[in-house]
Design a protein around this motif. Structure first.
Motif, PDB file in Angstrom:
ATOM      1  N   PHE A 384      77.090 125.131 -30.496  1.00 55.54           N
ATOM      2  CA  PHE A 384      76.980 124.691 -31.899  1.00 55.54           C
ATOM      3  C   PHE A 384      77.277 123.201 -32.020  1.00 55.54           C
ATOM      4  O   PHE A 384      76.574 122.468 -32.709  1.00 55.54           O
ATOM      5  N   GLN A 387      74.379 121.316 -30.942  1.00 61.06           N
ATOM      6  CA  GLN A 387      73.293 121.452 -31.922  1.00 61.06           C
ATOM      7  C   GLN A 387      73.530 120.587 -33.159  1.00 61.06           C
ATOM      8  O   GLN A 387      72.589 120.045 -33.715  1.00 61.06           O
ATOM      9  N   THR A 388      74.785 120.474 -33.578  1.00 58.52           N
ATOM     10  CA  THR A 388      75.057 119.647 -34.759  1.00 58.52           C
ATOM     11  C   THR A 388      74.821 118.179 -34.453  1.00 58.52           C
ATOM     12  O   THR A 388      74.859 117.348 -35.358  1.00 58.52           O
ATOM     13  N   ARG A 389      74.603 117.858 -33.174  1.00 56.72           N
ATOM     14  CA  ARG A 389      74.266 116.472 -32.830  1.00 56.72           C
ATOM     15  C   ARG A 389      72.765 116.329 -32.586  1.00 56.72           C
ATOM     16  O   ARG A 389      72.308 115.375 -31.970  1.00 56.72           O
ATOM     17  N   GLY A 390      72.019 117.357 -33.023  1.00 57.28           N
ATOM     18  CA  GLY A 390      70.561 117.262 -32.979  1.00 57.28           C
ATOM     19  C   GLY A 390      69.918 117.852 -31.738  1.00 57.28           C
ATOM     20  O   GLY A 390      68.704 117.887 -31.618  1.00 57.28           O
ATOM     21  N   ILE A 391      70.737 118.292 -30.793  1.00 56.26           N
ATOM     22  CA  ILE A 391      70.201 118.766 -29.513  1.00 56.26           C
ATOM     23  C   ILE A 391      69.710 120.204 -29.663  1.00 56.26           C
ATOM     24  O   ILE A 391      70.431 121.074 -30.157  1.00 56.26           O
ATOM     25  N   GLU A 392      68.457 120.454 -29.222  1.00 55.89           N
ATOM     26  CA  GLU A 392      67.877 121.780 -29.341  1.00 55.89           C
ATOM     27  C   GLU A 392      68.730 122.797 -28.578  1.00 55.89           C
ATOM     28  O   GLU A 392      69.300 122.479 -27.542  1.00 55.89           O
TER      29      GLU A 392
ATOM     30  N   SER B  50      76.134 122.810 -42.190  1.00 57.87           N
ATOM     31  CA  SER B  50      75.686 122.357 -40.871  1.00 57.87           C
ATOM     32  C   SER B  50      75.005 123.472 -40.075  1.00 57.87           C
ATOM     33  O   SER B  50      74.460 123.223 -39.003  1.00 57.87           O
ATOM     34  N   GLY B  51      75.035 124.722 -40.574  1.00 54.11           N
ATOM     35  CA  GLY B  51      74.234 125.778 -39.957  1.00 54.11           C
ATOM     36  C   GLY B  51      74.919 126.559 -38.866  1.00 54.11           C
ATOM     37  O   GLY B  51      74.288 127.027 -37.931  1.00 54.11           O
ATOM     38  N   GLU B  73      67.380 125.204 -38.468  1.00 53.44           N
ATOM     39  CA  GLU B  73      68.372 125.383 -37.392  1.00 53.44           C
ATOM     40  C   GLU B  73      69.376 124.231 -37.463  1.00 53.44           C
ATOM     41  O   GLU B  73      69.080 123.173 -38.024  1.00 53.44           O
ATOM     42  N   ALA B  74      70.518 124.439 -36.830  1.00 49.16           N
ATOM     43  CA  ALA B  74      71.566 123.417 -36.867  1.00 49.16           C
ATOM     44  C   ALA B  74      71.054 122.072 -36.351  1.00 49.16           C
ATOM     45  O   ALA B  74      71.357 121.015 -36.934  1.00 49.16           O
ATOM     46  N   ASN B  75      70.278 122.095 -35.256  1.00 51.54           N
ATOM     47  CA  ASN B  75      69.819 120.810 -34.705  1.00 51.54           C
ATOM     48  C   ASN B  75      68.798 120.130 -35.612  1.00 51.54           C
ATOM     49  O   ASN B  75      68.758 118.907 -35.689  1.00 51.54           O
ATOM     50  N   ALA B  78      70.672 118.344 -38.304  1.00 48.16           N
ATOM     51  CA  ALA B  78      71.228 117.097 -37.772  1.00 48.16           C
ATOM     52  C   ALA B  78      70.138 116.030 -37.715  1.00 48.16           C
ATOM     53  O   ALA B  78      70.360 114.882 -38.122  1.00 48.16           O
ATOM     54  N   ASN B  79      68.969 116.417 -37.230  1.00 50.98           N
ATOM     55  CA  ASN B  79      67.898 115.435 -37.070  1.00 50.98           C
ATOM     56  C   ASN B  79      67.294 115.010 -38.410  1.00 50.98           C
ATOM     57  O   ASN B  79      66.699 113.943 -38.513  1.00 50.98           O
ATOM     58  N   PHE B  83      75.230 115.158 -40.818  1.00 51.88           N
ATOM     59  CA  PHE B  83      76.177 115.058 -39.709  1.00 51.88           C
ATOM     60  C   PHE B  83      77.491 115.710 -40.107  1.00 51.88           C
ATOM     61  O   PHE B  83      78.019 115.448 -41.187  1.00 51.88           O
ATOM     62  N   LEU B  84      78.016 116.550 -39.235  1.00 57.51           N
ATOM     63  CA  LEU B  84      79.333 117.141 -39.485  1.00 57.51           C
ATOM     64  C   LEU B  84      80.336 116.544 -38.505  1.00 57.51           C
ATOM     65  O   LEU B  84      80.185 116.671 -37.292  1.00 57.51           O
ATOM     66  N   ALA B  85      81.349 115.884 -39.055  1.00 58.79           N
ATOM     67  CA  ALA B  85      82.467 115.446 -38.213  1.00 58.79           C
ATOM     68  C   ALA B  85      83.487 116.580 -38.233  1.00 58.79           C
ATOM     69  O   ALA B  85      83.973 116.964 -39.290  1.00 58.79           O
ATOM     70  N   ALA B 104      71.740 113.219 -27.709  1.00 57.18           N
ATOM     71  CA  ALA B 104      71.695 113.383 -29.164  1.00 57.18           C
ATOM     72  C   ALA B 104      70.751 112.355 -29.792  1.00 57.18           C
ATOM     73  O   ALA B 104      69.921 112.684 -30.641  1.00 57.18           O
ATOM     74  N   ALA B 107      67.206 113.190 -28.957  1.00 61.20           N
ATOM     75  CA  ALA B 107      66.757 114.383 -29.685  1.00 61.20           C
ATOM     76  C   ALA B 107      66.257 113.986 -31.068  1.00 61.20           C
ATOM     77  O   ALA B 107      65.233 114.474 -31.548  1.00 61.20           O
ATOM     78  N   GLN B 160      80.027 108.942 -32.756  1.00 57.89           N
ATOM     79  CA  GLN B 160      78.769 109.701 -32.794  1.00 57.89           C
ATOM     80  C   GLN B 160      78.045 109.457 -34.113  1.00 57.89           C
ATOM     81  O   GLN B 160      76.826 109.279 -34.164  1.00 57.89           O
ATOM     82  N   LEU B 164      74.377 107.828 -34.544  1.00 61.23           N
ATOM     83  CA  LEU B 164      73.271 108.630 -35.093  1.00 61.23           C
ATOM     84  C   LEU B 164      72.870 108.210 -36.499  1.00 61.23           C
ATOM     85  O   LEU B 164      71.808 108.583 -36.980  1.00 61.23           O
TER      86      LEU B 164
END
Lengths: 438, 251
Positions: A384, A387-392, B50-51, B73-75, B78-79, B83-85, B104, B107, B160, B164
């Motif tokens: 997770f 994923q929250t950093r954008g990575i599939e 954030s999912g 989806e969570a990613n 993000a994209n 962003f969740l800290a 990251a 992605a 991060q 991002l």
């Protein structure tokens, strides 16, 4: 373990086929060796279903297979993408026989003496024969007996004392064809103070049976890096025994990456015969589908003041199964021995399975020995976070598994070989972790 | 148009209803603070946005830049720029900080159909941003958050975020576990990212963080619902009187 009804044992016909070769093609010493080994095999017997030593690895499918001796003259293409990507000399075996015509020996290191069967010395023959005595030991080693009973060629690598190689010598064992059985036999000897690396890559095509034996000795103050990529087809059987003898002040640095074969057993047995020796046997196994990957090790601290270290890591997807059996024996005189052993496995599916059996047998009182085993799975929290950093999700999974396995590969002391192993592990991940598994 | 629009959001965690009808609108450039007692649903809100798996939205909607955020989806979220800290940043053994940041960053580029970053330029950019947060190169070589102190982990989160450049940053209890000096470094890092089109949602139990990052709006969350909203003075009021006035009002 003994099974007296030798006729009913698997591979009896294969051994008969081997030992009935026309005598003019076989030197008398070899015919004698084959015969001795065949007798031993009849005594030792096929492991029965409850044999402790084979408890987690069922041999029924291998026993049921119809195998005939593989043709050493068969010409097959080397699947380059499945061997360790390394520069340096390459020695090719086809169905167990050394093929100088297919090898790259233009750049062999000075001080390496390379001998095939026709070139063996008295001492080489004694070494080949000595293993037959060991096959009668408590654990049986029936496959070493079969290997010796059917062998038609050997490859001896003898490194002269004091030499240092820049690039590893790469032995590629190529198995060819459905139903081929063959018995690669390697002898690796590092002379006093030599600093050398030998790599084995085991690959092939079709559903064959490779019965591999490698006999290693590392003389006083020598260092041998011995690395193996076992990357057979998913129809193949691979049963390998590596015996090692490590003398005073010597370093043996071994790593086995096992990704291939329908069923594989990579067994390493080592005896530490002198003090201040470093015995390092590490490895990783990556399985998928119905694969069965067994790593069995036995370390015999027969001298005082030496260290053994053993780290194995596994990744198991699909319905694959991993086995780790590791035994450390510390003899009464082997005071101040230091032994460490760890097996960690990550299961990527709920159908995957791992069996770990660590064993310490200690007869000296001033020793440091420990072992451990863990089984885990990918952590949802880590996935997770990535994923929250954008990575599939799939890439996140690959990154985490790759980091997990690379930690084991980091034990490899030769930097070029370490990188090559990491590439192979990454290749496996890209081939096997593409679908969304949980 | 709002950057983020939450309407009548209900969500359950482990079968329990935790969010009970949240309405919240955040415009571009705005900094909102959500304050509330423990168990009020603050962290659940950040996870739902954030999912994270294990949280089920039973009613309501969340719209981000005109898109249905809950459908992603969570990613993807993000994209898209959310962003969740994390309150408790996760340790990733074996993955070096720099590798993690590059994966990251790439992605995000892949997501928007752009070519991957030039490795050298990326390295330089990250080093500069790390320096501003007093993070050494050595910290970037180490596996993500492994062996980091609480303060180092929080700085890593902000790094991060700086790399991002999200449109909406949700900062969950970012001040927890920070001493005064670390709080200053982290707040400066966050303030440096404020801009007329980037927004932030600060989730915090204490008013302390708001001395360093001045919010435009403060909301009080209790019993899974926003009980009251106001300007930054509301935070000072809460600091003086506590949450007791809100906790009694069960839904």
């Amino acid at each position: 373990m003994a099974n007296n009804d030798a006729k009913s044992q698997p591979f009896t016909a294969l051994i008969e086929e081997a030992t009935s070769r026309a005598p003019e093609n076989t030197p008398s010493w070899l015919a004698e060796l084959n015969m001795q080994a065949a007798k031993r095999y009849a005594q030792v017997g096929w492991p029965h279903a409850r044999a402790e030593y084979w408890k987690y690895t069922n041999l029924n499918k291998l026993a049921a297979g119809a195998f005939a001796l593989g043709d050493p003259a068969a010409l097959a293409a080397v699947p380059r993408e499945r061997i360790l990507p390394l520069d340096g000399p390459q020695l090719l075996l086809v169905n167990g026989a050394f093929r100088s015509d297919l090898s790259d020996i233009s750049d062999l290191p000075d001080g390496l003496s390379l001998r095939n069967l026709a070139e063996t010395t008295e001492q080489d023959r004694a070494i080949l024969g000595a293993l037959i005595e060991e096959t009668i030991s408590a654990d049986g080693l029936p496959f070493a007996a079969v290997n010796t009973a059917v062998l038609t060629d050997v490859l001896i690598l003898e490194f002269a004392p004091g030499i240092a190689t820049e690039r590893p010598v790469h032995v590629i064992s190529l198995g060819g064809g459905d139903g081929a059985a063959f018995a690669p036999r390697l002898v690796i000897r590092a002379g006093d103070g030599a600093v050398v690396d030998v790599v084995e890559s085991h690959v092939g095509t079709g559903g064959y049976f490779a019965d591999v034996v490698t006999q290693v000795s590392v003389a006083r103050d020598a260092r041998l890096g011995h690395y193996k990529m076992q990357n057979e087809t998913l129809d193949a059987f691979h049963i390998a025994l590596t015996t090692t003898e490590v003398a005073e002040g010597a370093v043996y640095d071994s790593f086995v990456l096992s990704t291939g074969a329908r069923m594989a057993r990579n067994e390493i047995r080592g005896t530490i015969t002198g003090g201040k020796a470093e015995y390092r046997i590490n490895g990783a196994y990556m399985g998928n589908g119905e694969q069965h990957l067994d790593n069995t090790t036995f370390v015999d601290h027969a001298a005082a003041g030496s260290r053994s270290r053993e780290i194995y890591k596994g990744v198991l997807a699909g319905a694959s199964r991993g086995v780790f059996q590791g035994k450390i024996l510390v003899r009464p005189d082997a005071q101040q021995s230091d032994g460490f052993q760890m097996n960690r496995a990550m299961l990527l599916s709920n159908k995957a399975e791992v069996d770990s059996k660590p064993e310490l047998e200690i007869y000296a009182d001033d020793v440091r020995c420990s072992h451990g085993a863990t089984v885990g799975e990918l952590e949802e929290e880590q996935l997770f976070y990535l994923q929250t950093r954008g990575i599939e999700r799939n890439l996140a999974r690959r990154l985490l598994v790759s980091a997990y396995i690379d930690e084991a590969i980091d034990e490899v002391q030769n930097p070029a070989v370490k990188e090559a192993f990491k590439q192979m592990a990454a290749y496996w991940l890209s081939e096997n972790l593409t679908r969304n598994i949980r | 148009m709002f950057l983020l629009q939450i309407e009548n959001l209900h969500a359950t965690a482990g079968g329990q209803e935790v969010l009970r009808g949240i309405d919240l609108e955040i415009g571009p450039g705005e900094v909102h603070a959500i304050m509330g007692p423990n168990g009020s649903g603050k962290s659940t809100l950040s996870y739902v946005l954030s999912g994270r798996e294990g949280y089920e939205v039973t009613e309501g909607s969340v719209t981000f830049q005109g898109k249905d955020l809950l459908d992603m989806e969570a990613n993807e979220r993000a994209n898209e720029g959310v962003f969740l800290a994390f309150q408790y940043p996760v340790e990733i053994p074996g993955v070096a900080g720099m590798t993690f940041l590059k994966e990251a960053f790439n992605a995000k580029l892949r997501y928007s159909g752009e070519p991957e970053a030039n490795a050298m330029e990326f390295l330089k950019m990250v080093r500069e941003k790390a320096k501003a947060l007093s993070m050494s190169d050595e910290m970037l070589r180490r596996p993500v958050n492994v062996g980091f102190s609480g303060g180092e982990k929080k700085r890593n989160e902000i790094l991060q975020m700086a790399v991002l450049e999200p449109m909406l940053s949700v900062l969950d209890e970012t001040d927890s576990g920070l001493d005064i000096d670390a709080l200053k470094v982290v707040s400066d890092g966050i303030n440096a990212l404020r801009s007329p089109d980037r927004s932030m949602l600060l989730i915090t139990h204490y008013q302390r963080l708001l001395n360093h990052i001045e919010p435009d709006y403060v909301h009080v969350l209790a019993n899974g619902r926003i009980q009251c909203s106001g300007s930054k003075e509301l935070a000072l009021e809460l600091e003086a009187n506590g949450y007791s006035g809100f906790e009694g009002e069960a839904a």
